[in-house]
Design an enzyme around this catalytic site. Sequence first.
Site, short mmCIF file in Angstrom:
data_model
loop_
_atom_site.label_atom_id
_atom_site.label_comp_id
_atom_site.label_asym_id
_atom_site.label_seq_id
_atom_site.Cartn_x
_atom_site.Cartn_y
_atom_site.Cartn_z
N THR A 154 0.83 -1.21 0.00
CA THR A 154 0.00 0.00 0.00
C THR A 154 0.87 1.26 0.00
O THR A 154 2.00 1.22 0.47
CB THR A 154 -0.87 -0.06 1.28
OG1 THR A 154 -1.65 -1.24 1.21
CG2 THR A 154 -1.75 1.14 1.45
N ARG A 182 -13.74 -8.62 -0.97
CA ARG A 182 -12.99 -8.34 0.26
C ARG A 182 -12.76 -6.82 0.39
O ARG A 182 -12.49 -6.14 -0.59
CB ARG A 182 -11.65 -9.07 0.20
CG ARG A 182 -10.77 -8.85 1.43
CD ARG A 182 -9.46 -8.22 1.07
NE ARG A 182 -8.60 -8.02 2.22
CZ ARG A 182 -7.61 -7.14 2.25
NH1 ARG A 182 -7.35 -6.41 1.19
NH2 ARG A 182 -6.89 -6.98 3.33
N SER A 184 -10.56 -3.75 1.84
CA SER A 184 -9.24 -3.37 2.35
C SER A 184 -9.39 -2.37 3.50
O SER A 184 -10.41 -1.70 3.61
CB SER A 184 -8.47 -2.73 1.20
OG SER A 184 -7.42 -1.95 1.69
N ASP A 185 -8.34 -2.24 4.31
CA ASP A 185 -8.35 -1.22 5.36
C ASP A 185 -8.13 0.20 4.81
O ASP A 185 -8.42 1.18 5.50
CB ASP A 185 -7.22 -1.49 6.37
CG ASP A 185 -5.86 -1.38 5.69
OD1 ASP A 185 -5.56 -2.25 4.84
OD2 ASP A 185 -5.12 -0.43 5.97
N THR A 203 0.05 0.75 6.19
CA THR A 203 0.25 -0.30 5.20
C THR A 203 0.31 -1.62 5.95
O THR A 203 0.52 -1.64 7.16
CB THR A 203 1.56 -0.06 4.41
OG1 THR A 203 1.72 -1.14 3.48
CG2 THR A 203 2.78 0.00 5.29
N GLY A 204 0.12 -2.72 5.23
CA GLY A 204 0.17 -4.02 5.90
C GLY A 204 -1.07 -4.84 5.61
O GLY A 204 -1.80 -4.57 4.66
N GLY A 206 -4.63 -5.78 5.82
CA GLY A 206 -5.84 -5.01 6.16
C GLY A 206 -6.61 -5.58 7.32
O GLY A 206 -7.11 -4.84 8.17
#
Length: 280
Positions: A154, A182, A184-185, A203-204, A206
């Site tokens: 991200t 799905r 994402s965060d 980032t990472g 979600g």
Amino acid sequence: MKVLIHGGFFSESSQSDGIKTAKQEAMKRIISLTHNYLCNHSARETVVYAVRLLEDDPLFNAGTGSQIQRDGVIRMSASVMDGQSKKFSGVINIEGLKNPIDVAALLQNVEDRVLGAEGANAFATSKGIEKFSTETPQRRKEFEEKMASNGIGTVGCVALDANGNLAAATSTGGKGFEIPGRISDSATVAGNFANDNCAVSCTGVGEDIVSIAVAAKIVTRVTDGMNIQSAFNCTFSELKGIDGFAGAIGIDKRGNMFWQESHPKIVFAAFDGINLTIFK
Ligand code: GLY
């Protein structure tokens, strides 16, 4: 005036030394352009500008170079939060255009500020945004070899402008190989949050970021009086409690910048007009 950008983790995708160097060079170029831009623009305009540049670089998993989902389709998510107005806007699972962050930015001025999938695509078309394929040969190769990189590429930016206003923007191509649908965060307050005290972009993975509400929690802790470093430490210790995988960048209203990661090593750059930091 201060600005921090991130481009996910070095471990994302096939990270030869050449790709690492290219990412570092890209961060250097983009942070310098972004700091110049911040001299004449608001924090909100600047975070969008920076994320657009990151989306346009195929090295990163956002915009051009986004990962491909399980059904072979690219769906992207992006959001902007203006710390002064406290308006959050975003798009979730948008398809077939160059810069999701531009659509998220347009939604700042619309009553319904977070749109998903077909609704987000229809809104972009109604605003005259052209169709564009963000697929790259590298991402097709990874998809065919089933090399998901698990949502760790991200991109994002946080900025503090000359008027003391803060903003955050985040954009992603997702985890890779996710089930279509799905979420994402990156277009939630867990992955991207700002107010007049602090701005944070994550980032990472979600699911881990949402489970701990990373960005919203750091910003809330700073707002409630914790210093930015303690707010990051406290939130990342909660993330450790679930064995979460994430990184975040943040700036508070005094210009204190901080970044942290659960695993090494986030690709980031920070610039305050004098000191330039490219990753740790
Ligand atoms: N952080 C990006 C994602 O999990 O989709």
